[in-house]
Design a protein around this motif. Structure first.
Motif, PDB file in Angstrom:
ATOM      1  N   HIS A 182      34.716  45.064  35.206  1.00  0.00           N
ATOM      2  CA  HIS A 182      35.082  45.720  36.467  1.00  0.00           C
ATOM      3  C   HIS A 182      35.806  44.735  37.383  1.00  0.00           C
ATOM      4  N   PRO A 183      36.971  45.084  37.895  1.00  0.00           N
ATOM      5  CA  PRO A 183      37.750  44.139  38.710  1.00  0.00           C
ATOM      6  C   PRO A 183      37.149  43.835  40.076  1.00  0.00           C
ATOM      7  N   ALA A 184      36.199  44.640  40.543  1.00  0.00           N
ATOM      8  CA  ALA A 184      35.582  44.367  41.846  1.00  0.00           C
ATOM      9  C   ALA A 184      34.388  43.428  41.746  1.00  0.00           C
ATOM     10  N   LEU A 185      33.902  43.210  40.537  1.00  0.00           N
ATOM     11  CA  LEU A 185      32.714  42.371  40.354  1.00  0.00           C
ATOM     12  C   LEU A 185      33.112  40.901  40.375  1.00  0.00           C
ATOM     13  N   PHE A 186      32.438  40.116  41.227  1.00  0.00           N
ATOM     14  CA  PHE A 186      32.715  38.681  41.280  1.00  0.00           C
ATOM     15  C   PHE A 186      31.674  37.873  40.511  1.00  0.00           C
ATOM     16  N   GLY A 187      30.440  38.323  40.506  1.00  0.00           N
ATOM     17  CA  GLY A 187      29.397  37.599  39.797  1.00  0.00           C
ATOM     18  C   GLY A 187      28.054  38.267  39.989  1.00  0.00           C
ATOM     19  N   GLU A 239      30.489  53.924  42.621  1.00  0.00           N
ATOM     20  CA  GLU A 239      31.206  54.340  43.825  1.00  0.00           C
ATOM     21  C   GLU A 239      31.370  53.168  44.790  1.00  0.00           C
ATOM     22  N   LEU A 240      30.322  52.362  44.952  1.00  0.00           N
ATOM     23  CA  LEU A 240      30.409  51.216  45.855  1.00  0.00           C
ATOM     24  C   LEU A 240      31.456  50.219  45.370  1.00  0.00           C
ATOM     25  N   LEU A 241      31.489  49.967  44.071  1.00  0.00           N
ATOM     26  CA  LEU A 241      32.482  49.045  43.524  1.00  0.00           C
ATOM     27  C   LEU A 241      33.895  49.589  43.706  1.00  0.00           C
ATOM     28  N   ALA A 242      34.059  50.892  43.568  1.00  0.00           N
ATOM     29  CA  ALA A 242      35.385  51.496  43.766  1.00  0.00           C
ATOM     30  C   ALA A 242      35.833  51.348  45.224  1.00  0.00           C
ATOM     31  N   ILE A 243      34.924  51.544  46.159  1.00  0.00           N
ATOM     32  CA  ILE A 243      35.243  51.362  47.578  1.00  0.00           C
ATOM     33  C   ILE A 243      35.644  49.907  47.831  1.00  0.00           C
ATOM     34  N   SER A 244      34.893  48.983  47.267  1.00  0.00           N
ATOM     35  CA  SER A 244      35.164  47.563  47.461  1.00  0.00           C
ATOM     36  C   SER A 244      36.524  47.183  46.895  1.00  0.00           C
ATOM     37  N   LEU A 245      36.819  47.695  45.729  1.00  0.00           N
ATOM     38  CA  LEU A 245      38.107  47.405  45.097  1.00  0.00           C
ATOM     39  C   LEU A 245      39.256  47.895  45.974  1.00  0.00           C
ATOM     40  N   ALA A 246      39.088  49.065  46.558  1.00  0.00           N
ATOM     41  CA  ALA A 246      40.141  49.633  47.404  1.00  0.00           C
ATOM     42  C   ALA A 246      40.417  48.766  48.630  1.00  0.00           C
ATOM     43  N   HIS A 247      39.403  48.040  49.103  1.00  0.00           N
ATOM     44  CA  HIS A 247      39.568  47.194  50.285  1.00  0.00           C
ATOM     45  C   HIS A 247      39.804  45.726  49.927  1.00  0.00           C
ATOM     46  N   GLY A 248      39.838  45.410  48.649  1.00  0.00           N
ATOM     47  CA  GLY A 248      40.104  44.043  48.229  1.00  0.00           C
ATOM     48  C   GLY A 248      38.972  43.073  48.486  1.00  0.00           C
ATOM     49  N   VAL A 249      37.734  43.574  48.476  1.00  0.00           N
ATOM     50  CA  VAL A 249      36.563  42.721  48.698  1.00  0.00           C
ATOM     51  C   VAL A 249      35.707  42.746  47.433  1.00  0.00           C
ATOM     52  N   LYS A 250      35.388  41.559  46.921  1.00  0.00           N
ATOM     53  CA  LYS A 250      34.601  41.457  45.692  1.00  0.00           C
ATOM     54  C   LYS A 250      33.106  41.609  45.979  1.00  0.00           C
ATOM     55  N   VAL A 251      32.337  41.869  44.901  1.00  0.00           N
ATOM     56  CA  VAL A 251      30.908  42.171  45.041  1.00  0.00           C
ATOM     57  C   VAL A 251      30.087  41.237  44.152  1.00  0.00           C
ATOM     58  N   MET A 252      28.952  40.773  44.710  1.00  0.00           N
ATOM     59  CA  MET A 252      27.974  39.988  43.951  1.00  0.00           C
ATOM     60  C   MET A 252      26.625  40.713  44.034  1.00  0.00           C
ATOM     61  N   PRO A 253      26.303  41.571  43.075  1.00  0.00           N
ATOM     62  CA  PRO A 253      25.019  42.278  43.112  1.00  0.00           C
ATOM     63  C   PRO A 253      23.847  41.353  42.786  1.00  0.00           C
ATOM     64  N   ALA A 300      25.861  40.278  26.394  1.00  0.00           N
ATOM     65  CA  ALA A 300      26.446  41.583  26.693  1.00  0.00           C
ATOM     66  C   ALA A 300      27.966  41.510  26.821  1.00  0.00           C
ATOM     67  N   GLY A 301      28.520  40.323  26.601  1.00  0.00           N
ATOM     68  CA  GLY A 301      29.962  40.165  26.688  1.00  0.00           C
ATOM     69  C   GLY A 301      30.480  39.994  28.097  1.00  0.00           C
ATOM     70  N   ASP A 302      29.597  39.664  29.033  1.00  0.00           N
ATOM     71  CA  ASP A 302      29.975  39.519  30.435  1.00  0.00           C
ATOM     72  C   ASP A 302      30.170  38.034  30.740  1.00  0.00           C
ATOM     73  N   ALA A 303      31.371  37.678  31.226  1.00  0.00           N
ATOM     74  CA  ALA A 303      31.691  36.282  31.512  1.00  0.00           C
ATOM     75  C   ALA A 303      31.674  35.962  33.004  1.00  0.00           C
ATOM     76  N   HIS A 304      31.193  36.886  33.846  1.00  0.00           N
ATOM     77  CA  HIS A 304      31.178  36.640  35.282  1.00  0.00           C
ATOM     78  C   HIS A 304      30.206  35.513  35.646  1.00  0.00           C
ATOM     79  N   LEU A 305      30.409  34.955  36.827  1.00  0.00           N
ATOM     80  CA  LEU A 305      29.511  33.925  37.343  1.00  0.00           C
ATOM     81  C   LEU A 305      28.081  34.436  37.426  1.00  0.00           C
ATOM     82  N   VAL A 306      27.126  33.533  37.185  1.00  0.00           N
ATOM     83  CA  VAL A 306      25.710  33.871  37.294  1.00  0.00           C
ATOM     84  C   VAL A 306      25.006  32.798  38.117  1.00  0.00           C
ATOM     85  N   GLY A 307      24.258  33.235  39.133  1.00  0.00           N
ATOM     86  CA  GLY A 307      23.369  32.355  39.886  1.00  0.00           C
ATOM     87  C   GLY A 307      21.973  32.942  39.871  1.00  0.00           C
ATOM     88  N   THR A 308      20.978  32.129  40.160  1.00  0.00           N
ATOM     89  CA  THR A 308      19.599  32.626  40.070  1.00  0.00           C
ATOM     90  C   THR A 308      19.140  33.316  41.350  1.00  0.00           C
TER      91      THR A 308
END
Length: 655
Positions: A138-143, A78-92, A175-183
């Motif tokens: 997911h299109p809202a996920l940045f990394g 739900e949080l990612l869907a809200i973020s996508l609607a507002h055009g703001v990416k997420v870094m969990p 897992a097939g995920d190519a998003h950015l990763v930081g520690t």
């Protein structure tokens, strides 16, 4: 050269925020309030923020044995869907233990070592892979950010941290995920005392960027009260970890419990504009909102400063810092990094390999070594010398440097190498410095009395002098201040001029180096007439040796970066090395950084006032200038900036 994140198909300086909701904080998952989160994310979008970092409280997401709670996954959906609607990416952030003054334990840890225990690692892998598989497209996920400063809570060795980071990074990729990763460790291995697990060089292969975290009152220097060095601290940390990957100012901030709202805004300007011109790829303050509604909840009952870190007040109104974020976001959005490139420094501070590898019997105080390097960085900047960091290549027996890019160790792009407060380098490095000078470079070395003196096997051929050290005995200054009196001119210094620096710190680190010259020329002497600054010409270049630990003294002197005038020595070194910056301001408090267009026809000159007073000074520019934000022409080549203010000039260069 700086590396940037790709945003919407082009490189961009990324502006965002760290996020916990002001009415929930770390209970945002267990006490779900999507309407509030939607309002907050909408506010981020209005400020021009492109990304936010959110914290997946481990006790909520993996309450037992690492099995991911499906309710939490639905809420993250739900949080990612809200973020996508507002055009703001997420870094969990995946593993959240230490946060806001309290070290929350993981329910399933039961005292096990997070980095090596097989059961703990199995739980961690399962958790990471579950999230990576679910959100990899997911299109809202940045990394992904693996932790929030986890080694503050579970301190570890660099070997264990490296193995753990490798395992988590590989789990995400498998897992097939190519998003950015930081520690999420904060890229501060040397910047915080007794914190040496996640060293930048060790985890290099297992991150896609380095994320800096820096807070002065407990994190940077444990009582360091030098306002100018603190003003450059974030930029210095960015430069320190710039070794071939993007550097993100992942956390910075100040609490209006301890800082006025106007001063908080000045601090924001300082960090945002300063890190921009020192090669960062983006910045996120801590955090979006104050937590005034939570003052009766742990940890805010006792960690009161955490209540007021936001750029929004508890009622949702904007502090001046929010307006600064919006202003800077507009500038970052407009800055076309495909057309404009940040001009690289032509000088570099050499990082001893002892800060990377653990050599036997070194007993090194990394914290002190790092602070002296940052003092040197500040002196160079106030001396008008843009400077980076280059590493001494470690002995391969103790550290395999092959995964790191060659640029991390390459001296050749620089005309000036700076070795402050130096007591030892590797034997091969001393010979490399000799060859570098012979080929036309300028090397600056200042002495350190640590470990008995300067450990150099080619001392005379490199410095043109013979030292007069006595085994086991330090030569300590007998005065409270050391004076360098110039007996021969040096660029910017006439005969008879002086530099005075208080002798500060503790023996034997305060010791000086007694010597007699052979081929070197004595340029300055001390109070007793002994050589204090000598220059030895080698081939096409030169080696400059100062026989006192000036940068060490400056660190221990209150406001030593402004009261000692040592920056004038660094300006002389810049001129001696023949370095001419693309743009310059003749005011020690105003930093200048330049982006030059690919065709060379335009420049964006960024000016940052690091003082808490209004500062002005003449400018040297390469053409006619206008204010890039307002379009107003610059009437004369000069600038006046209020405290902690910044300006961007658009310069059309002379043909």
């Amino acid at each position: 050269m700086p590396r940037y994140f790709d945003v919407d198909g082009r490189p961009q300086y990324l502006v965002g925020t760290n996020y916990w909701p002001g009415n929930r904080a770390n209970r945002m998952w267990s006490d779900w309030d999507p309407a509030r989160y939607a309002a907050d994310i909408a506010h981020m979008a209005r400020l021009g923020l492109r990304v936010y970092r959110v914290f997946l409280q481990t006790a909520d997401f993996t309450p037992t044995h690492g099995n991911v709670d499906p309710r939490m996954l639905a809420r993250l959906d739900e949080l990612l869907a809200i973020s996508l609607a507002h055009g703001v990416k997420v870094m969990p952030t995946l593993f959240v233990g230490p946060a806001s003054g309290i070290d929350w334990d993981f329910p399933w840890r039961h005292g096990r070592d997070l980095y090596t225990d097989p059961q703990a690692l199995q739980i961690e892998r399962r958790y990471v892979q579950t999230l990576a598989r679910r959100y990899r497209d997911h299109p809202a996920l940045f990394g992904w950010i693996l932790t929030n400063e986890i080694s503050v809570w579970g301190a570890t060795s660099p070997q264990k941290a490296q193995a753990w980071a490798a395992a988590m990074y590989q789990n995400i990729r498998e897992a097939g995920d190519a998003h950015l990763v930081g520690t999420g460790d904060g890229a501060r291995s040397e910047a915080k005392k007794n914190y040496d697990g996640f060293r930048t060089e060790w985890i290099y292969p297992y991150v896609d960027y380095f994320g800096c975290h820096l807070y002065n009152y407990y994190d940077y220097a444990n009582g360091d009260n030098d306002a100018l060095r603190w003003s450059y601290a974030h930029s210095g940390q960015v430069k320190y970890v710039s070794i071939g990957k993007p550097v993100f100012v992942e956390e910075f901030g100040s609490s209006t419990t301890l800082d006025s709202e106007e001063n908080q805004a000045g601090f924001y300007r300082n960090v945002l504009f300063g890190t921009l011109i020192n090669g960062a790829c983006g910045a996120m303050p801590w955090g979006l909102s104050d937590f005034g509604e939570l003052e009766d909840r742990v940890p805010y009952t006792y960690y009161i400063n955490e209540l007021h870190y936001g750029m929004l007040r508890s009622d949702g109104s904007e502090k001046p810092a929010a307006r600064e974020m919006a202003r800077f976001a507009r500038i970052a959005q407009r800055l076309d990094l495909t057309r404009f490139r940040l001009d690289p420094p032509r000088a570099a501070i050499v990082v001893p390999s002892r800060l990377i590898a653990d050599y036997p019997h070194d007993r090194l105080d990394r914290f002190l070594e790092y602070r002296v390097l940052q003092t040197s960085f500040t002196l160079a900047k106030t001396g008008g010398c843009d400077v980076g960091f280059v590493r001494e290549r470690p002995d391969p027996y103790f550290f395999d440097s092959s995964p790191l890019p060659e640029e991390a160790f390459d001296f050749s792009p620089y005309r000036l190498l700076i070795l402050p407060n130096t007591w030892a380098m590797l034997t091969g490095t001393w010979r490399q410095l000799h060859d570098y000078a012979a080929a036309g470079g300028t090397v600056y070395v200042s002495f350190s009395g640590r470990r008995g003196g300067l450990h150099c096997q080619i001392f005379e051929s490199l410095f043109g002098a013979r030292h007069q050290l006595r085994y086991g005995i330090s030569d300590l200054p007998r005065r409270s201040a050391v004076t360098l009196r110039f007996i021969r001119p040096l660029v910017g210094f006439g005969e008879g001029e002086e530099i005075v620096c208080p002798v500060a710190g503790t023996p034997p680190d305060t010791a000086y180096l007694p010597l007699e010259t052979t081929t070197a020329e004595v340029i300055a002497v001390d109070d007793e007439g002994r050589p204090a600054l000598i220059v030895n010409r080698i081939g096409q270049g030169r080696v400059v040796l100062v026989t006192y630990p000036l940068e060490y003294y400056a660190f221990w002197t209150p406001d030593g970066n402004t009261t000692t005038a040592l920056d004038s020595l660094y300006l002389a070194l810049r001129e001696l090395a023949g370095i001419r910056p693309p743009a310059d301001c003749a005011n020690r408090f105003i930093e200048t950084g330049t982006f030059t267009s690919v065709d060379g026809a335009e420049q964006l000159v960024v000016l940052v006032n690091h003082a808490w007073t209004t500062e002005e000074g003449p400018l040297r520019l390469g053409g006619t200038a206008t204010n890039w934000e307002t379009g107003e022409p610059l009437a004369e080549p000069a600038i006046s900036l209020p405290p902690k203010e910044a300006a961007v000039l658009h310069v059309v260069t002379k043909g």
